[in-house]
Design a protein around this motif. Structure first.
Motif, mmCIF file in Angstrom:
data_model
loop_
_atom_site.group_PDB
_atom_site.id
_atom_site.type_symbol
_atom_site.label_atom_id
_atom_site.label_comp_id
_atom_site.label_asym_id
_atom_site.label_seq_id
_atom_site.Cartn_x
_atom_site.Cartn_y
_atom_site.Cartn_z
ATOM 1 N N TRP A 254 8.449 -0.595 2.689
ATOM 2 C CA TRP A 254 8.185 -1.012 1.322
ATOM 3 C C TRP A 254 7.267 0.007 0.669
ATOM 4 N N LYS A 296 7.209 -9.998 4.297
ATOM 5 C CA LYS A 296 6.716 -9.741 2.948
ATOM 6 C C LYS A 296 6.786 -11.033 2.130
ATOM 7 N N SER A 315 8.917 -6.897 -4.206
ATOM 8 C CA SER A 315 7.898 -7.847 -3.789
ATOM 9 C C SER A 315 6.732 -7.799 -4.761
#
Length: 365
Positions: A254, A296, A315
């Motif tokens: 990420w 996440k 996210s």
């Protein structure tokens, strides 16, 4: 319209001439009519119905009908080579006089004023055995190279992804500052420059798909209005940091990205002030929804009809921010869909629309 000379007449109300209407009509210079038939790279007139029939022999093709609606030539800047597939350099088909001619359907050096040129690309391999899809980008400029028009197209070998994207960019003139070389949108036209627009209409979205791209120059009040709508389309609905999932391997990576939502597109930058970005057209988004993720929190997905690697995953830092992004993106997608539906006239497949003395007629092809 006057029955004697075919010219528009000014209607009088209560004995008073509408001088404002007269001034508007006088301020609009007359334009030459569009060429009667489309042409190929060698400027040979062609018949679309006959060409479509011949292209039916190929497994995968993309036809681009590029219309130069302006009064000046458009010059080819790039696009002779395709990333995938190849242009059809020669194809025998009937012309408007029912004579069989060899058409050259690759990009020519320029598009004459008030003309439509036809460009066709096909997949690699034989007629029915495909070895690749079709992907490429054409770029044209106007006479003084103050505007550049890009036409990106794709007809995938697998996955049935067929898309075409167009954009018109105002380029900095010689002597002007241009610090952002990679700005894909450019600046609004300055006073006196006019304003160019490019539009696209999809005629056929099947394997042998067809697009009509129109490029035109606006002047005066029309240019001012177009520039205003362009600035409005670039207005920011929401901007902020999100973490974007990298669609690679196990998908555990990420990266923080700066996300900007506008009324027409979603931009994903590496950081504030960075030039390179990923762009998602709101017209391509099919769904925005929450997603579950073991490693996440507050993840949501953006599904599109163009992505080859699945949905885009983001996210947020909080539940409230996650909900706000989902609601704002969904609302912007709905508004853009309604805007496009309002501005587009939809006709059945295999139908062409022409303007005649009887009004709009639909002709089978």
């Amino acid at each position: 319209v006057s029955p004697y000379d075919g010219k528009p007449t000014i209607k009088q109300k209560s004995g008073n001439t509408d001088w404002s209407q007269m001034l508007r009509m006088r301020s609009q210079p007359s334009r030459a009519p569009m060429a009667q038939f489309p042409i190929d790279a060698q400027r040979t007139p062609l018949l679309l119905a006959a060409l479509r029939k011949k292209l039916g022999d190929f497994a995968l093709t993309t036809m681009l009908r590029v219309k130069n609606m302006s009064d000046e030539p458009l010059r080819l800047k790039s696009g002779v080579q395709l990333k995938d597939g190849r242009y059809i350099k020669s194809l025998n088909a009937s012309d408007p006089h029912n004579d069989v001619l060899c058409y050259h359907l690759y990009p020519g050096p320029e598009i004459p004023p008030r003309s439509e040129v036809v460009i066709v690309a096909r997949s690699g391999g034989g007629k029915w055995v495909r070895t690749s899809g079709i992907e490429g980008q054409l770029a044209y400029t106007n006479k003084d190279e103050t505007w550049i028009f890009k036409i990106s197209f794709c007809n995938s070998f697998a996955g049935h992804v067929r898309k075409c994207r167009t954009e018109a960019t105002h380029m900095a003139k010689s002597g002007e500052d241009d610090d952002d070389d990679d700005d894909l949108e450019g600046e609004d036209a300055k006073a006196g420059d006019g304003y160019w627009k490019i539009s696209k209409d999809e005629i056929d979205h099947k394997a042998n798909n067809e697009y009509v791209i129109s490029i035109d120059a606006l002047r005066g009040n029309d240019a001012t209005i177009a520039a205003f709508h362009h600035r409005r389309s670039q207005a920011t609905i929401k901007a902020g940091y999100l973490h974007k999932n990298r669609a690679f391997g196990l998908g555990l990576q990420w990266h923080q990205r700066w996300i900007v939502l506008t009324p027409a597109e979603l931009f994903c930058y590496q950081d504030i002030g960075r030039v390179k970005y990923t762009r998602i057209s709101l017209q391509d988004i099919t769904a925005v929804q929450q997603a579950s993720e073991n490693f996440k929190k507050y993840v949501f997905e953006i599904h599109t009809n163009t992505s080859k690697v699945g949905p885009y995953r983001f996210s947020a830092d909080t539940k409230a921010d996650q909900d706000d992004w989902i609601n704002k993106i969904s609302g912007a997608v709905k508004a853009e869909s309604e805007r496009v539906a309002t501005n587009r006239e939809t006709f059945n497949d295999g139908i062409e629309c022409i303007q005649s003395e009887m009004g709009i007629e639909l002709l089978p092809v």
